[in-house]
Design a protein around this motif. Structure first.
Motif, PDB file in Angstrom:
ATOM      1  N   LEU A  47       0.802  -1.115  -0.037  1.00 26.89           N
ATOM      2  CA  LEU A  47      -0.046  -0.205   0.058  1.00 26.89           C
ATOM      3  C   LEU A  47       0.876   1.438  -0.120  1.00 26.89           C
ATOM      4  CD1 LEU A  47      -2.644  -1.103   2.714  1.00 26.89           C
ATOM      5  CD2 LEU A  47      -3.097  -1.053   0.383  1.00 26.89           C
ATOM      6  N   TYR A  48       1.879   1.289   0.681  1.00 24.86           N
ATOM      7  CA  TYR A  48       2.335   2.606   1.133  1.00 24.86           C
ATOM      8  C   TYR A  48       2.999   3.705   0.115  1.00 24.86           C
ATOM      9  CZ  TYR A  48       7.552   1.996   0.197  1.00 24.86           C
ATOM     10  OH  TYR A  48       8.751   1.839  -0.299  1.00 24.86           O
ATOM     11  N   ASP A  49       3.258   3.097  -0.952  1.00 20.31           N
ATOM     12  CA  ASP A  49       3.759   4.036  -2.069  1.00 20.31           C
ATOM     13  C   ASP A  49       2.965   4.300  -3.083  1.00 20.31           C
ATOM     14  OD1 ASP A  49       3.943   1.546  -3.353  1.00 20.31           O
ATOM     15  OD2 ASP A  49       6.026   1.773  -4.084  1.00 20.31           O
ATOM     16  N   ASP A  50       1.565   3.899  -3.122  1.00 22.43           N
ATOM     17  CA  ASP A  50       0.613   4.086  -4.071  1.00 22.43           C
ATOM     18  C   ASP A  50      -0.006   5.378  -3.714  1.00 22.43           C
ATOM     19  OD1 ASP A  50      -1.551   3.913  -5.714  1.00 22.43           O
ATOM     20  OD2 ASP A  50      -1.682   1.927  -5.780  1.00 22.43           O
ATOM     21  N   ASP A  51       0.100   6.286  -4.826  1.00 22.00           N
ATOM     22  CA  ASP A  51      -0.643   7.719  -4.675  1.00 22.00           C
ATOM     23  C   ASP A  51      -2.301   7.452  -4.658  1.00 22.00           C
ATOM     24  OD1 ASP A  51       1.510   8.936  -3.885  1.00 22.00           O
ATOM     25  OD2 ASP A  51       2.150   9.385  -6.175  1.00 22.00           O
ATOM     26  N   ASP A  52      -2.756   6.401  -5.102  1.00 27.09           N
ATOM     27  CA  ASP A  52      -4.139   6.152  -5.150  1.00 27.09           C
ATOM     28  C   ASP A  52      -4.806   5.482  -4.181  1.00 27.09           C
ATOM     29  OD1 ASP A  52      -4.192   7.149  -7.788  1.00 27.09           O
ATOM     30  OD2 ASP A  52      -3.862   5.275  -8.781  1.00 27.09           O
ATOM     31  N   VAL A  53      -3.852   5.283  -3.008  1.00 26.94           N
ATOM     32  CA  VAL A  53      -4.463   4.783  -1.734  1.00 26.94           C
ATOM     33  C   VAL A  53      -4.551   5.847  -0.892  1.00 26.94           C
ATOM     34  CG1 VAL A  53      -3.819   3.108  -0.049  1.00 26.94           C
ATOM     35  CG2 VAL A  53      -3.351   2.530  -2.200  1.00 26.94           C
ATOM     36  N   TYR A  54      -5.749   6.032  -0.126  1.00 29.72           N
ATOM     37  CA  TYR A  54      -5.953   6.925   0.942  1.00 29.72           C
ATOM     38  C   TYR A  54      -6.440   6.055   2.212  1.00 29.72           C
ATOM     39  CZ  TYR A  54      -6.027  10.532  -2.386  1.00 29.72           C
ATOM     40  OH  TYR A  54      -5.333  11.438  -3.619  1.00 29.72           O
ATOM     41  N   LEU A  55      -5.874   6.736   3.406  1.00 31.23           N
ATOM     42  CA  LEU A  55      -6.183   6.088   4.509  1.00 31.23           C
ATOM     43  C   LEU A  55      -7.285   6.959   5.224  1.00 31.23           C
ATOM     44  CD1 LEU A  55      -6.067   4.241   6.809  1.00 31.23           C
ATOM     45  CD2 LEU A  55      -3.960   5.252   7.620  1.00 31.23           C
ATOM     46  N   VAL A  56      -8.392   6.639   5.102  1.00 37.40           N
ATOM     47  CA  VAL A  56      -9.571   7.612   5.678  1.00 37.40           C
ATOM     48  C   VAL A  56      -9.990   6.975   6.975  1.00 37.40           C
ATOM     49  CG1 VAL A  56     -11.795   8.713   5.242  1.00 37.40           C
ATOM     50  CG2 VAL A  56     -10.323   8.253   3.371  1.00 37.40           C
ATOM     51  N   PHE A  57      -9.969   7.771   8.285  1.00 34.82           N
ATOM     52  CA  PHE A  57     -10.263   7.719   9.549  1.00 34.82           C
ATOM     53  C   PHE A  57     -11.537   8.297   9.805  1.00 34.82           C
ATOM     54  CE2 PHE A  57      -8.870   8.328  14.174  1.00 34.82           C
ATOM     55  CZ  PHE A  57      -9.719   7.370  14.620  1.00 34.82           C
ATOM     56  N   LEU A  58     -12.451   7.667  10.035  1.00 33.75           N
ATOM     57  CA  LEU A  58     -13.728   8.411  10.661  1.00 33.75           C
ATOM     58  C   LEU A  58     -13.705   8.437  12.199  1.00 33.75           C
ATOM     59  CD1 LEU A  58     -16.198   7.236   7.986  1.00 33.75           C
ATOM     60  CD2 LEU A  58     -14.989   9.378   7.842  1.00 33.75           C
ATOM     61  N   TYR A  59     -13.946   9.406  12.879  1.00 29.12           N
ATOM     62  CA  TYR A  59     -13.926   9.193  14.366  1.00 29.12           C
ATOM     63  C   TYR A  59     -14.979  10.038  15.059  1.00 29.12           C
ATOM     64  CZ  TYR A  59     -11.054  13.370  14.566  1.00 29.12           C
ATOM     65  OH  TYR A  59     -10.977  14.794  14.337  1.00 29.12           O
ATOM     66  N   ALA A  60     -15.153   9.982  16.288  1.00 26.05           N
ATOM     67  CA  ALA A  60     -16.052  10.612  17.066  1.00 26.05           C
ATOM     68  C   ALA A  60     -15.263  10.927  18.504  1.00 26.05           C
ATOM     69  CB  ALA A  60     -17.372   9.970  16.982  1.00 26.05           C
ATOM     70  N   ASP A  61     -16.049  12.005  19.252  1.00 24.92           N
ATOM     71  CA  ASP A  61     -15.549  11.666  20.585  1.00 24.92           C
ATOM     72  C   ASP A  61     -16.019  10.892  21.364  1.00 24.92           C
ATOM     73  OD1 ASP A  61     -14.704  14.627  20.071  1.00 24.92           O
ATOM     74  OD2 ASP A  61     -16.663  15.655  20.388  1.00 24.92           O
ATOM     75  N   ALA A  62     -15.190  10.357  22.374  1.00 23.14           N
ATOM     76  CA  ALA A  62     -15.568   9.251  23.222  1.00 23.14           C
ATOM     77  C   ALA A  62     -16.963   9.095  24.082  1.00 23.14           C
ATOM     78  CB  ALA A  62     -14.752   9.223  24.401  1.00 23.14           C
ATOM     79  N   GLU A  63     -17.261  10.531  24.429  1.00 25.04           N
ATOM     80  CA  GLU A  63     -18.807  10.936  25.256  1.00 25.04           C
ATOM     81  C   GLU A  63     -19.779  10.701  24.049  1.00 25.04           C
ATOM     82  OE1 GLU A  63     -15.564  13.308  27.118  1.00 25.04           O
ATOM     83  OE2 GLU A  63     -16.127  12.874  24.908  1.00 25.04           O
ATOM     84  N   PHE A  64     -19.464  11.121  22.816  1.00 31.63           N
ATOM     85  CA  PHE A  64     -20.451  10.753  22.028  1.00 31.63           C
ATOM     86  C   PHE A  64     -20.649   9.450  21.599  1.00 31.63           C
ATOM     87  CE2 PHE A  64     -21.621  10.159  17.297  1.00 31.63           C
ATOM     88  CZ  PHE A  64     -23.229  10.690  17.476  1.00 31.63           C
ATOM     89  N   LEU A  65     -19.772   8.689  21.610  1.00 32.65           N
ATOM     90  CA  LEU A  65     -19.792   7.312  21.119  1.00 32.65           C
ATOM     91  C   LEU A  65     -20.510   6.456  22.332  1.00 32.65           C
ATOM     92  CD1 LEU A  65     -16.322   6.702  19.592  1.00 32.65           C
ATOM     93  CD2 LEU A  65     -18.483   6.782  18.473  1.00 32.65           C
ATOM     94  N   LEU A  66     -20.091   7.046  23.578  1.00 33.22           N
ATOM     95  CA  LEU A  66     -20.786   6.327  24.704  1.00 33.22           C
ATOM     96  C   LEU A  66     -22.337   6.389  24.691  1.00 33.22           C
ATOM     97  CD1 LEU A  66     -18.084   6.539  27.459  1.00 33.22           C
ATOM     98  CD2 LEU A  66     -18.893   4.377  26.027  1.00 33.22           C
ATOM     99  N   GLN A  67     -22.716   7.595  24.018  1.00 32.03           N
ATOM    100  CA  GLN A  67     -23.993   7.914  24.289  1.00 32.03           C
ATOM    101  C   GLN A  67     -24.775   6.957  22.978  1.00 32.03           C
ATOM    102  OE1 GLN A  67     -24.395  12.062  23.043  1.00 32.03           O
ATOM    103  NE2 GLN A  67     -23.820  12.606  25.289  1.00 32.03           N
TER     104      GLN A  67
END
Length: 127
Positions: A47-67
């Motif tokens: 993966l690492y040297d391919d400019d067509d590869v994107y690492l997309v990380f979707l995250y949220a606040d811990a408090e929101f996730l617990l809700q």
């Protein structure tokens, strides 16, 4: 239209948090799989040297996730959830993949609209 339904329409996506980034988190917390010894090699091989590869990380606040908690998560305590999220951020940073994108998916106690998230991804990928 959900984000899951919209993504394949716009561009090819592979979603797999269990083999790469997720293993950095859960492999160190629960399995002692020593991901730092083999995941960089995996990324370098595929993966690492391919400019067509994107690492997309979707995250949220811990408090929101617990809700939103449904009882099926590994962590159901606030400090555990914060630790888990911090480990995901560290895993993203340590990834050999060049193109990285972190997107927060909550605004206070509401999810960000899926179309807004998709717009961010599309904009970054098309740059």
């Amino acid at each position: 239209l959900s984000l899951h339904d919209a993504l394949p329409i716009c561009f090819p996506v592979t979603i797999g948090r269990s083999v790469d980034i997720g293993e950095y988190v859960y492999g160190t917390l629960y399995r002692d799989s020593q991901p730092e010894t083999w995941i960089p090699q995996l990324e370098e091989s595929f993966l690492y040297d391919d400019d067509d590869v994107y690492l997309v990380f979707l995250y949220a606040d811990a408090e929101f996730l617990l809700q939103q908690e449904d009882g099926l998560s590994y962590s159901a305590k606030l400090e555990d959830k914060r630790q888990e999220i911090a480990k995901f951020h560290a895993a993203i940073e340590s990834s050999k993949i060049n193109n990285k994108l972190k997107i927060k998916v909550n605004n206070g106690n509401k999810y960000t609209d899926a179309s807004d998230i998709l717009s961010i991804v599309e904009r970054v990928i098309s740059e």
